[in-house]
Design a protein around this motif. Sequence first.
Motif, short mmCIF file in Angstrom:
data_model
loop_
_atom_site.label_atom_id
_atom_site.label_comp_id
_atom_site.label_asym_id
_atom_site.label_seq_id
_atom_site.Cartn_x
_atom_site.Cartn_y
_atom_site.Cartn_z
N ASP A 59 0.83 -1.20 0.00
CA ASP A 59 0.00 0.00 0.00
C ASP A 59 0.87 1.25 0.00
N ASP A 62 2.04 1.74 -3.46
CA ASP A 62 0.92 2.23 -4.27
C ASP A 62 0.70 3.72 -4.06
N GLN A 66 1.18 6.76 -6.78
CA GLN A 66 0.10 7.70 -7.10
C GLN A 66 0.56 9.16 -6.97
N TYR A 113 -10.26 -9.46 -11.62
CA TYR A 113 -9.31 -8.54 -10.98
C TYR A 113 -8.74 -7.57 -12.02
N ARG A 116 -11.23 -4.90 -12.89
CA ARG A 116 -11.38 -3.85 -11.86
C ARG A 116 -10.23 -2.84 -11.94
N VAL A 117 -9.04 -3.32 -12.31
CA VAL A 117 -7.92 -2.39 -12.51
C VAL A 117 -8.25 -1.45 -13.67
N GLU A 119 -11.17 -0.52 -14.64
CA GLU A 119 -12.19 0.42 -14.16
C GLU A 119 -11.56 1.54 -13.34
N ALA A 120 -10.54 1.21 -12.54
CA ALA A 120 -9.89 2.23 -11.70
C ALA A 120 -9.22 3.31 -12.54
N TYR A 121 -8.80 2.95 -13.76
CA TYR A 121 -8.15 3.92 -14.63
C TYR A 121 -9.05 4.35 -15.80
N ASN A 122 -10.35 4.03 -15.68
CA ASN A 122 -11.35 4.48 -16.66
C ASN A 122 -11.04 4.01 -18.08
N GLU A 124 -12.12 0.76 -18.88
CA GLU A 124 -12.88 -0.49 -18.98
C GLU A 124 -13.63 -0.61 -20.30
#
Length: 591
Positions: A59, A62, A66, A113, A116-117, A119-122, A124
């Motif tokens: 974390d 991460d 960011q 999984y 979802r990654v 989706e986190a960075y738009n 998808e």
Amino acid sequence: MVIIIRGVRIPIGKSSAKQMIDAGFYADKTDYISKLFEDEGTYYFFTRPRRFGKSLLLDTIDQIAQGNKSLFKECAIYADKTYKWKKYPVVWLNFSELVSKEPNLLEEDLKKYFYRVAEAYNIEDKLPQPTGKDSIQSYFLDLFNYLINFSDDSSYARQPIVLIDEYDSPLISCKEEQYEDVLSVLSSFFKVLKGRQKDCKFIFVTGVTKFHLSGLTSGANSANDISFHEDYAAMLGYTEEDIEKLFLSKETIINPVLEKLNRNNTQEAQYALIQIKNELKDYYNGYCFTADKMVSVYNPDSILRFFYAKDFENSWFNSGSLTILLQQMKQNIHRFNVDWDQCSFPIDKIRFKLVHPSPHEMPLLPLMYQTGYLTMDLDPSHVQNKNNLTYYLKFPNQEVKSSLKLILSDFIVQAQQEVGKAYSTSILNSLRNEAWVSFLNIIRSDCLAKAGYRFLDKTEKSFQGTLYVFLNGAFHTTQDIHASAERDSGIGRTDIVMEDQYNGQNTVYIFELKVGKPVSEALQQIYDKDYSMPFNTCYKKVFVALKYDPGKLNITEAAIEIHQLDEEHTFKVMPRRNFTINPIGYFQEVG
């Protein structure tokens, strides 16, 4: 108005860097992390025992990736003028959250999984919803390529960072017959990941154990394993400096601990700060993850739980044990028949570092090291010469050593009961037919010898416990007979009592156990303390005196005396029968 003062909130079980920093218990490891960012395309592999902060480490990586600079304003990386605070896209996978029972479900979970990654960075919309038609390899490669090119925003570097937490969890959790299929799924993913290594800023994989895995631990281009490197020995865990800075120097933290520990103590037995320091070191310190340099750390979870409970507790045992170790104990408890009271455990260096095909084939000592029950022992007396080919392992602290004994005792109780059940018929026949040599040899060879160092020590308590569990197992399913321990009687407590209701006649067996003392003393204690008085309605009373040798961890002498009702309803005492071990290790009757 009553003012309620809330105590300091201890972040138990938290793996968020922000939570730990805000709470004031974050041990600054950012200097290590900044080094990870220095190289391009490095594939790191890093193992540590459970509850050592691996998820917190990821974390932290991460948050730094960011570009969350303000979060780390009190940390080393903030003061590092060479670090540029670029933003990197991150693929962070926690394999403990994946389904591991079915290989096809594992594949589907991995693809979800990845989605979802996206989706986190738009992005998808570029990556289709996962279906059974897509292979893991192609689906991950699509995601990877989109992440490299997903934005024109110059604040993002075109180098993804891949973080994988608990990579070995699916392998440890799956059934043995599914292991090869699960291994195949994971190997195919890691093989593709290794193929894109050069396009990553870096890849960082963590877990508890190390197995052969294509693309990770095998091949000429396997990951850079930093688990045993002295430069990263303290990357996880609290150091002495951390303990002083984060806990002991803060009155709001240490004073409530001292108040609770001293609440019921006399003035002469009051805890002082120096005593707290020493006992914390004895209980929770001692983990050393390199053979080249003495760098010792505390288990962070245990330390947090100590300051939360304000008392010395066995957090290692109570917080659960690693599945792989419990599986090994359940499958073959005899494998753990080791004298765990030794100060040090030697192992060949090659065997220690060998990467094994599966957890089921890992030797005991490397398994104990990787799961955190043993650590490196850097006692200078072990260093014979520079060509020494042996590593030495030891228990890191009292918490872990006592935890192992607790866990082993649970499994050994089960194992002893099962062995007792297996010998139930033989034991019953030998008792009812007064075949004492047969009975004593069963106790010696199939009860005590098989328990060995796993359960026995030099105390009468361990001797009594082992024998009682065995006998209780032998008579567990028999309605006519049962065993009990430490039953109150007259002016004392009997060690073990067995009552047998066979053919309408009651027989009681009264055991008295002595460590290193003559069996005559054991019989005399049965007389002096009236252990047999509550059983005067029985047809027969059998006194069994056993001498336990603390060096051999077994019985070496026995005396048996029978008191049997005659026609006049008085107890007739039969001649005492004495037994000892012959030169080849079996009981024989002596005159």
